[in-house]
Design a protein around this motif. Structure first.
Motif, PDB file in Angstrom:
ATOM      1  N   ASN A  93     110.038 -81.108  53.524  1.00 37.75           N
ATOM      2  CA  ASN A  93     110.480 -80.269  52.738  1.00 37.75           C
ATOM      3  C   ASN A  93     111.564 -80.617  51.434  1.00 37.75           C
ATOM      4  O   ASN A  93     112.902 -80.542  51.671  1.00 37.75           O
ATOM      5  N   PRO A  94     111.130 -81.146  50.278  1.00 33.20           N
ATOM      6  CA  PRO A  94     111.442 -81.602  49.587  1.00 33.20           C
ATOM      7  C   PRO A  94     112.317 -80.807  48.674  1.00 33.20           C
ATOM      8  O   PRO A  94     112.154 -79.288  48.470  1.00 33.20           O
ATOM      9  N   SER A  95     113.354 -81.123  49.027  1.00 33.98           N
ATOM     10  CA  SER A  95     114.896 -80.226  47.986  1.00 33.98           C
ATOM     11  C   SER A  95     114.554 -80.369  46.067  1.00 33.98           C
ATOM     12  O   SER A  95     115.507 -81.645  46.191  1.00 33.98           O
ATOM     13  N   ASP A  96     114.643 -79.797  45.521  1.00 38.07           N
ATOM     14  CA  ASP A  96     115.633 -79.951  44.356  1.00 38.07           C
ATOM     15  C   ASP A  96     117.149 -79.917  44.037  1.00 38.07           C
ATOM     16  O   ASP A  96     117.939 -79.812  43.074  1.00 38.07           O
ATOM     17  N   GLN A  97     117.709 -79.403  45.185  1.00 39.35           N
ATOM     18  CA  GLN A  97     119.289 -78.982  45.397  1.00 39.35           C
ATOM     19  C   GLN A  97     119.626 -80.210  45.669  1.00 39.35           C
ATOM     20  O   GLN A  97     119.663 -81.175  45.422  1.00 39.35           O
ATOM     21  N   VAL A 155     123.606 -86.005  43.859  1.00 38.56           N
ATOM     22  CA  VAL A 155     124.128 -85.767  44.660  1.00 38.56           C
ATOM     23  C   VAL A 155     125.469 -85.668  44.407  1.00 38.56           C
ATOM     24  O   VAL A 155     125.950 -86.344  42.301  1.00 38.56           O
ATOM     25  N   VAL A 156     126.510 -85.236  44.328  1.00 34.48           N
ATOM     26  CA  VAL A 156     127.586 -84.536  43.991  1.00 34.48           C
ATOM     27  C   VAL A 156     129.074 -84.899  44.968  1.00 34.48           C
ATOM     28  O   VAL A 156     128.750 -84.717  46.079  1.00 34.48           O
ATOM     29  N   ALA A 157     130.017 -85.714  44.747  1.00 38.69           N
ATOM     30  CA  ALA A 157     130.944 -85.567  45.729  1.00 38.69           C
ATOM     31  C   ALA A 157     132.432 -85.142  45.277  1.00 38.69           C
ATOM     32  O   ALA A 157     132.789 -84.767  44.414  1.00 38.69           O
TER      33      ALA A 157
END
Ligand code: SF4
Length: 726
Positions: free
Chosen positions: A575-579, A658-660
């Motif tokens: 399940n590669p995700s671009d999210q 990644v966002v944090a």
């Protein structure tokens, strides 16, 4: 006289009273100097030793008081955990004691639930109300729950005993991140919860353990890190950190490996594979089990180039004193344990230090240990919605589940809160029984210091109680007495202080602890060292606590670990995700939000972004430019659980996918310093909790909303902000 510009120091109260009365002015304070009050001589400092209560590390403190007012907290140099040092959070403790938003006495709800309308009541009425509600419940239906954020103190132990008498349930839900999963993984890997000899390691690899910020015992490990890095007569230690974003701890490392979130355990397994494949025959039996986790085959999943992992694996195997530490989820943590077992550093200098089982079994509150475990349950997991619907009485102590876990408790018929502040949970309570602050209460804890020593940390009142508050243990003892029957039989204790004094005697009996008895102490004090403990704030057991655990003869790779990491790789590839993945992490200052009501911690600039008084979303410049986002733009993060808005902070030291966001802001209540500042990323996570490591991740969508948002950074921007407000 009208401006009260003088005081009269007198040895005879009546003289002063007469003088002041003659001036037609009621006296404010007469200070007798011939026979002074206990600890009240104007201009003279008194120091009281106690224990910091702002995290679980139990650093020793000494508090300076003058004229019955505490005015400075310092580290206790006698305490083995912090040896005189203190973190910024510990320094802010006086803001808990003198916080203007503290609840000043017991209250009952008079308005609608959540409306925040209260009426002050007496303690007698408060205790009777809670006792009556408990009396109405049915033990068979498990209708009572005591929820606490602090399972180690005397309050929780008394609560557990009361729940046992009532055949009800007590649950410990420590904080946003449940650290007991990490402890359980230590039990599986090493057979006990260890300490880590950072100071003497020569190569340290940390898998998400932000020991300079919030991991386990920040002051203790910061000090040890200082020794690890020193070149004083030894080689300077080398430090590698694995984490998707650059935290303060990562910024201190010689090498930062920004692994894809959730794959830190795979990086550890790949390192283990290098150690095994390049080892002598001894470890060859593990080669087949680890073959599929080679650096070459996991590199795409982890985002870490294979050559870096191979180099590091060799360095770790050949280092004089290698050490791996981690703060990962329960399924990945054994991979970190495996690394230590492979290099054989158990109970060795610079390695993993295990305590003796004799020491582990010591319980200072033995007198409160469960008599009969049937009927009472202590759990670490948070109750689910189904469990909440069964409840008739919910008691909440030192935790804020409505803010942290987003649980809906509005349907519970009766809620009692022991909070000192009107937080998001307390505003829904029917009865508020405000606890003392940690500087006004009694407690005793066994602290995580040297594995070969047993340390008892004392909490004692450093000043008189500021308001009409009561320690929760004392309230529960009074409730037990009011209930009578089994409850009062099982809790025949006078007070929290009495229990702590008994705990100190238990400690003394168990160890040969304690300083030499001083001349002039009374017989009881000589016997139990109580007076000395009050003076020092800590006792250290000097019995022989030699560790019982040793390096196992044969190292095995846990089948469960292989299975979980195999499954992780399979699902990532399928399940590669671009999210984007959102990381939520705890800040060193305000923690999970429990200390967002302390102004100096709000004012303390975040060490990586220098932001104060707010929340931000860290975004990699590449990601930001692809979405047309620039610094300070208002952005919206959306997950399957909710939406949150916050200003963007363009941060190059984070993986692009990644966002944090830091945790701790976005309170709807909790006093003037916390209310309506920033936003709460817990709203983006599943109800009921985050996870076991110090950060958690979830798939998220990021969009630019339009307009700029207020993001105050320390330095010129703060000055500009203040100018604009002026
Ligand atoms: S690490 Fe800081 S907050 Fe925690 S106990 Fe020590 S001084 Fe207090």
């Amino acid at each position: 006289v009208k401006r009260r510009e003088f005081i009269i120091l007198t040895g005879i109260g009546a003289t002063g009273t007469t003088l002041l009365s003659a001036c037609a002015h009621p006296e404010d304070k007469l200070i007798p100097v011939l026979i002074p009050d206990n600890e009240y001589v104007p201009g003279v400092d008194y120091w009281k030793a106690s224990t910091c209560g702002l995290c679980d590390a139990d650093c020793g403190i000494v508090v300076r008081t003058r004229e019955h007012r505490a005015n400075k907290i310092e580290g206790n140099p006698l305490h083995p955990v912090n040896r005189g040092a203190l973190c910024a959070r510990g320094q802010a403790g006086l803001e808990v004691l003198y916080n203007p938003d503290r609840i000043t006495g017991p209250m009952k709800r008079v308005g609608e639930r959540g409306e925040g309308r209260w009426q002050s009541i007496s303690w007698d009425e408060a205790i009777k109300t809670l006792s009556d509600k408990l009396r109405e419940t049915d033990p068979a239906s498990k209708q009572v729950l005591f929820l606490t954020g602090d399972g180690r103190g005397v309050d929780a132990r008394v609560a557990e005993r009361l729940m046992e008498a009532l055949q009800q349930e007590s649950i410990i839900s420590s904080s946003f991140f449940d650290r007991r999963e990490e402890d359980n993984s230590y039990l599986k890997s090493y057979g006990g919860v260890p300490g880590f000899d950072l100071a003497n390691a020569t190569l340290l690899i940390s898998f998400g353990a932000r020991f300079l910020e919030t991991w386990r015992s920040p002051v203790k490990y910061s000090r040890a890190y200082g020794e690890f890095r020193s070149t004083n007569g030894k080689q300077r230690g080398r430090f590698v950190h694995v984490e998707p974003r650059m935290s303060l701890t990562a910024a201190d490392a010689d090498e930062w490996l920004p692994a894809v979130p959730g794959t830190e355990g795979l990086v550890a397994l790949a390192l283990a594979q290098v150690i095994v494949r390049e080892s002598t025959d001894k470890l060859a039996s593990l080669e087949a089990a680890l073959e599929e986790f080679s650096p070459e085959s996991t590199s795409n999943d982890t985002g870490i180039p294979a050559e870096n992992v191979v180099r590091l694996g060799r360095d770790f195997a050949n280092a004089e004193r290698p050490l791996a530490i981690g703060s990962l989820d329960g399924v990945s943590m054994p991979a970190v344990g495996l690394l230590n077992l492979l290099v054989g550093n158990l109970n060795k200098k610079g390695g993993v230090l295990l305590a003796a089982s004799a020491k582990e079994s010591f319980d200072p509150f033995k007198m409160l240990a469960a008599v009969d475990k049937n009927g009472v349950e202590s759990k670490s997991s948070f109750p689910d919605a189904q469990r909440l619907t069964q409840l008739r009485v919910l008691m909440v102590h030192k935790t804020n589940p409505v803010y942290l876990k987003r649980v809906d408790i509005t349907k519970v018929p009766f809620i009692a809160s022991f909070s000192s502040f009107v937080d998001e949970t307390t505003v829904l309570a029917d009865l508020v029984l405000p606890d003392h602050s940690y500087l006004e209460r009694w407690d005793a804890r066994i602290s995580d210091s040297d594995p070969n020593e047993l340390t008892l940390s004392l909490s004692q009142p450093v000043v008189e109680t500021q308001f009409d508050t009561r320690q929760t243990a004392d309230v529960l003892l009074a409730v037990a007495s009011e209930l009578g029957g089994e409850a009062s039989l099982r809790l025949p204790f006078k007070s929290a202080k009495d229990l702590v004094e008994q705990a100190s005697r238990e400690f003394r009996r168990f160890t040969s602890a304690g300083p030499p008895v001083r001349k002039g102490e009374n017989a009881a004090a000589q016997e139990d060292g109580w007076t000395e403990l009050l003076g020092r704030g800590v006792a250290v057991g000097s019995s022989d606590f030699k560790p019982s655990q040793a390096q196992p003869e044969r190292v095995t790779v846990p089948e469960q670990l292989l299975k979980s990491q195999r499954e992780l790789m399979r699902s990532k590839r399928a399940n590669p995700s671009d999210q984007l993945t959102l990381l939520v992490y705890e800040q060193a200052s305000i923690g999970d939000g429990l200390w967002a009501n302390l102004p100096s911690l709000q004012e303390l600039p975040d060490p990586m972004t220098s932001v104060v008084w707010g929340t931000w979303v860290e975004i990699n410049p590449k990601t930001a430019s692809s979405l047309g986002i620039s610094d300070g733009d208002l952005v919206e993060l959306e997950t399957e659980n909710g939406k949150v808005r916050a200003p963007a902070f363009i941060y190059p030291a984070i993986r692009p996918e990644v966002v944090a966001m830091p945790l701790g802001q976005g309170h709807s209540g909790y006093g003037r310093y916390a209310r309506n500042r920033g936003s709460n990323p817990a709203l983006l996570l599943p109800q009921g909790g985050a996870g076991s490591s110090l950060q958690c991740s979830i798939r998220a969508k990021l969009t630019k909303v339009g307009g700029k948002s207020e993001l105050i950074r320390f330095g010129t921007e703060l000055m500009e902000h203040m100018e604009s407000k002026r």
